[in-house]
Design a protein around this motif. Structure first.
Motif, PDB file in Angstrom:
ATOM      1  N   GLU A   1       0.897  -1.206   0.043  1.00  0.00           N
ATOM      2  CA  GLU A   1       0.029  -0.212  -0.024  1.00  0.00           C
ATOM      3  C   GLU A   1       1.093   1.368  -0.154  1.00  0.00           C
ATOM      4  O   GLU A   1       0.638   2.336  -0.578  1.00  0.00           O
ATOM      5  CB  GLU A   1      -1.008  -0.118   1.177  1.00  0.00           C
ATOM      6  N   LEU A   2       2.162   1.310   0.868  1.00  0.00           N
ATOM      7  CA  LEU A   2       2.838   2.341   0.895  1.00  0.00           C
ATOM      8  C   LEU A   2       3.422   2.714  -0.594  1.00  0.00           C
ATOM      9  O   LEU A   2       3.638   3.749  -0.881  1.00  0.00           O
ATOM     10  CB  LEU A   2       3.951   2.010   1.987  1.00  0.00           C
ATOM     11  N   TYR A   3       3.752   1.664  -1.329  1.00  0.00           N
ATOM     12  CA  TYR A   3       4.518   1.827  -2.379  1.00  0.00           C
ATOM     13  C   TYR A   3       3.521   2.246  -3.488  1.00  0.00           C
ATOM     14  O   TYR A   3       4.046   3.261  -4.361  1.00  0.00           O
ATOM     15  CB  TYR A   3       5.005   0.200  -3.143  1.00  0.00           C
ATOM     16  N   ARG A   4       2.325   1.756  -3.379  1.00  0.00           N
ATOM     17  CA  ARG A   4       1.152   2.249  -4.309  1.00  0.00           C
ATOM     18  C   ARG A   4       0.998   3.663  -4.172  1.00  0.00           C
ATOM     19  O   ARG A   4       0.672   4.526  -5.140  1.00  0.00           O
ATOM     20  CB  ARG A   4      -0.128   1.600  -3.934  1.00  0.00           C
ATOM     21  N   LEU A   5       0.770   4.213  -2.849  1.00  0.00           N
ATOM     22  CA  LEU A   5       0.511   5.563  -2.627  1.00  0.00           C
ATOM     23  C   LEU A   5       1.461   6.429  -2.818  1.00  0.00           C
ATOM     24  O   LEU A   5       1.547   7.498  -3.608  1.00  0.00           O
ATOM     25  CB  LEU A   5       0.137   5.585  -1.125  1.00  0.00           C
ATOM     26  N   HIS A   6       3.338   5.799  -2.755  1.00  0.00           N
ATOM     27  CA  HIS A   6       3.981   6.698  -3.023  1.00  0.00           C
ATOM     28  C   HIS A   6       4.062   7.080  -4.442  1.00  0.00           C
ATOM     29  O   HIS A   6       4.343   7.926  -5.108  1.00  0.00           O
ATOM     30  CB  HIS A   6       5.427   6.040  -2.820  1.00  0.00           C
ATOM     31  N   LYS A   7       3.838   5.763  -5.175  1.00  0.00           N
ATOM     32  CA  LYS A   7       3.958   5.893  -6.940  1.00  0.00           C
ATOM     33  C   LYS A   7       2.821   6.821  -7.289  1.00  0.00           C
ATOM     34  O   LYS A   7       3.031   7.691  -8.209  1.00  0.00           O
ATOM     35  CB  LYS A   7       3.790   4.411  -7.403  1.00  0.00           C
TER      36      LYS A   7
END
Lengths: 608, 220
Positions: free
Chosen positions: B153-159
């Motif tokens: 989720e963290l990765y997705r939001l960062h992206k």
């Protein structure tokens, strides 16, 4: 092991809501959960039941026509499970969501164990077939024999005497009997037969019925259309038709039954109203409005036409009451106009409307003029109340002396509302701007209406406040497009189709109409004129008009349902009783209202 | 499901050995073809050496479907009382009648879910407790292959360039963001189920051919 979220959802979903906790747990354990993405076609690879948990799914036929939309709590795949045949239809996800897949074994076991659940899915299946067939068919002439005759078999044995037949007819207050032998219909006998074939022929009272009856009568099936019965009667010149149900005697249909069934035709009813010489008579006429409404419902009269018809009847009742009042009170001392406001004014009256009326007088209501019109108003308002059009709880009635004014008086009243608008005053007075003349002088009324329109159009301050008042209520749709339900006094949960739907559109359209000086007051007509005048663009007026029709239709259907169930007619609708497509249309309509409110705000509430 | 009973004669360490030997899918395998086991533990505290597992909940995901038939929830006998931690998971000492020994629960887990990719929300904690427990009970460390929905989720939001507020990565906030139904929190199975839904949504919003290696990368 149960996942509470899943079994809780099942517990609230028809038909599983009848299962106990243990059964729900075992049902839930047979479920797999899948996440479906917008644009994805749902794959029915194996036989299993799909239950929509969240999201929106559109069902297309093999010809790619939209059949329905599925939402939370709807099912798919039961057709294959029930029949083993695939419809070649296509289910496409329109809004991301979760689906539950229930294994076929578990589905069949459930149907086997619980008759009600089996019946539920069988019905769902047959309703679906129905959807396919006559989705768009609009049949107005679908009244059936069974709609007007009740199961009332009054029969006599063939060997019984004509005297016994006469006694039975008198006792049951009918003009004809079915004649049976060994439980089989063999003839009919009518009071006319007793006169012409018995008395006139000088036969004895103990003559057997068989000897004078009409043998092998024409019959009609209970499920036949009424017009078929009419045709049969006129072709063979008979006035009585035995009605059969599965080849067994069921009842008798007479020419009088048919005439009576047509009596609640509005034209007939309005004619009757104008012939009445007393309030009692009018009350009797008005008591037929609800059966008229049911008939209109069966004949699929659209809601806006039904609203028009009901308004016309209220108009007729009002006109007749005014005439009766004049018979009692003598001729009026001056020219007057009887005004209607609100839904009667707009000609979209519903079955549970209250009175909103007033008097416009040629001269000031002083001395005997005041006394005369006070008496007239009281007579009419009380009469309407007896006819089922309830007294206005807000006292917006001609019987209120503040609403019996001269042209000058009314003009002053409107001037006050328009020039110093306050939200409270406007909330109460907005319905006064939808006014129509019911009886009396049209010229007097036109003078008032022109005066009002001159005051309201191009009056930004007034329009600002009127728009603000309109924006105080919003459509009951949450941020995630869920319905916001409210409770009525009886703790029933639902969505108020009038307060939170129809009225909002009426209010929005009124602001535009007044701003543009449009004299039309019916909401649909106002929209047409607004589009013609270029005040609103075609798309917006079409959307509002469609939303208005959807809401009005839902309310009309709800009223029909209430009437048939014998309940009080109510505007509170439980969205759970709607089909997927209807629910979708309702949501779309409420979205249209939200959008229209934003535009209204933009247009009238900006610069001040 | 009770196959571990039949195999009681095998030495305990063999259970871990067999689990470790079953090859977890390789990194090149498409996520769609990969079997997942979503697991959640309720704990008496955060220190794997001192604190204990109170309850275990899991549910497998096969072919992108959460299979509720294989969902499990076990309360676990704890060597000490649950004490203060009850304020989080709501389980009090009196609730533990009918609880299992951790040995039984872990044996079933290792025997039934060898070759699965394990999934948890904020998985390090669960992973550490499982590793410590296996070492203590079976005398051998089990090798779990874990992916973490929190880090994904963290990765997705960062992206997406989204600025996160505090707490934005907590499970129930993630559910809201993905428009998924909320479950009661701090119940091991309810949380495992919620986490499974979150995983499905994350997978569906990724490239259709996303591989296990991609997921492992995002989970770091």
């Amino acid at each position: 092991m149960e996942v509470a979220e899943v079994s809780n959802f099942l517990a609230e979903t028809t038909p599983f809501d009848q299962l106990d906790a243990g059964q729900l747990t075992s049902l839930a354990s047979n479920i797999s959960v899948y996440y479906c993405q917008n644009g994805e076609t749902v794959q029915l690879s194996t036989e299993r039941l799909m239950i929509v948990r969240t999201g929106i799914f559109a069902l297309y036929s093999d010809q790619q026509t939209l059949l329905t939309k599925l939402e939370q709590g709807d099912f798919y795949g039961y057709q294959l499970l029930l029949t083993g045949l695939n419809d070649n239809d296509n289910l496409v996800c329109e809004e991301d969501g979760l689906v539950y897949w229930l294994a076929a074994d578990a589905f069949h076991q459930l149907r086997y164990q619980y008759k009600n659940i089996d019946i539920f899915f069988q019905r769902l299946f047959s309703r679906r077939l129905h959807q396919y067939k006559d989705q768009q068919q609009n049949s107005r002439f679908t009244l059936k024999v069974s709609d007007i005759v009740q199961a009332r078999k009054i029969a006599i044995g063939a060997a019984q005497s004509v005297q016994q037949a006469a006694a039975l007819m008198t006792q049951k207050r009918v003009s004809s009997l079915l004649v049976e032998q060994d439980e089989k219909l063999i003839g009919i006998i009518t009071d006319r037969d007793l006169r012409s074939r018995v008395l006139a022929a000088g036969l004895a009272a103990d003559t057997p019925v068989q000897q004078v009856m009409t043998a092998k009568p024409h019959t009609i099936d209970k499920h036949a259309y009424l017009f078929e019965a009419v045709q049969l009667m006129s072709r063979h010149n008979v006035h009585h038709l035995p009605v059969l149900d599965k080849q067994q005697s069921y009842s008798m249909l007479t020419a009088t039954d048919i005439i009576r069934s047509q009596q609640d035709h509005p034209v007939y009813l309005i004619g009757e109203i104008h012939r009445q010489m007393s309030v009692d008579g009018l009350e009797h006429c008005a008591s037929q409005i609800s059966s008229l409404a049911i008939t209109m419902g069966k004949q699929q009269v659209p809601a806006h036409e039904a609203g028009h018809i009901i308004t016309t009847i209220t108009d007729a009742l009002t006109q007749r009451l005014i005439a009766l009042a004049q018979i009692e009170l003598g001729p009026p001392p001056c020219v007057f106009s009887w005004l209607a406001f609100g839904s009667q004014g707009r000609m979209d009256q519903s079955l549970n409307a209250d009175q909103d009326n007033a008097l416009l007088l040629e001269k000031e209501p002083v001395a005997e003029i005041g006394v005369y019109f006070a008496a007239l108003a009281d007579f009419v308002c009380q009469g309407l109340a007896r006819c089922g059009i309830i007294l206005c709880p807000g006292n917006i009635m001609a019987s209120n002396s503040a609403l019996r004014l001269s042209l000058k008086g009314w003009s002053g009243q409107f001037a006050k509302w328009v020039s110093t608008p306050t939200p409270e005053a406007l909330l109460k007075s907005s319905i006064f701007f939808d006014l129509r003349v019911i009886e009396g002088s049209r010229g007097l009324f036109n003078a008032l209406q022109q005066d009002i329109l001159a005051k309201t159009s191009d009056n930004p301050l007034f329009l600002y406040h009127l728009a603000q008042t309109t924006l105080q209520r919003s459509a009951p749709l949450s941020f995630l497009r869920n319905f916001i339900l409210e409770h009525d006094g009886k703790q029933k949960k639902g969505l108020d189709l009038k307060k939170r739907g129809i009225s909002l559109i009426t209010d929005i359209v009124r602001v535009y109409a007044l701003s543009a000086g449009i004299s039309e007051i019916n909401t649909r007509q106002r929209l047409v004129q607004l589009a013609n005048a270029g005040v609103l663009d075609n798309k917006d007026t079409q959307n509002l008009s469609d939303a208005f029709d959807v809401l009005a239709q839902l309310r009309w259907d709800k009223h029909q349902h209430d009437l048939i169930q014998g309940h009080d007619v109510s505007n509170l609708l439980d969205p759970n009783v709607l089909s997927g497509l209807q629910r979708h249309q309702l949501k779309d309509s409420l979205t249209v209202i939200n959008d229209a409110q934003s535009s209204l705000k933009q247009r009238f509430c900006r610069d001040l | 499901m009770l196959s571990w009973l039949a195999n009681r004669t095998t030495p305990l360490s063999h259970i871990v050995q067999e689990f470790n030997q079953s090859a977890a899918p390789g990194g090149a395998v498409r996520a769609a073809d990969c079997p997942f086991l979503v697991i959640d533990l309720e704990l008496t505290g955060l220190n794997a050496k001192q604190d204990h597992i109170v309850s275990v909940g899991w549910v497998p995901v096969r072919q992108y479907e959460v299979v509720l038939n294989d969902a499990r929830h076990y309360l676990v006998h704890s060597p000490v009382g649950v004490g203060q931690s009850a304020i989080y998971h709501g389980l009090h000492d009196k609730d533990f009648t009918g609880a299992r020994d951790l040995t039984e629960v872990l044996t079933e887990l290792l025997q039934a879910y060898a070759g699965y990719v394990f999934v948890a929300h904020h998985c390090q904690l669960d992973l550490r407790f499982l590793e410590v427990a296996c070492q203590r009970i079976f005398g051998k460390a089990a090798k779990f292959s874990f992916i973490d929905t929190l880090n994904i989720e963290l990765y997705r939001l960062h992206k997406q360039g989204i600025v996160m507020k505090q707490d934005a990565l907590r499970l129930h906030h993630c559910l809201t963001r993905h428009k998924l139904p909320q479950s009661g929190q701090h119940h091991a199975l309810a949380d495992a189920y919620s986490c499974a839904l979150l995983l499905l949504s994350q997978l569906k919003h990724s490239h259709p051919d996303i591989t296990l290696a991609d997921l492992q990368l995002q989970s770091r």
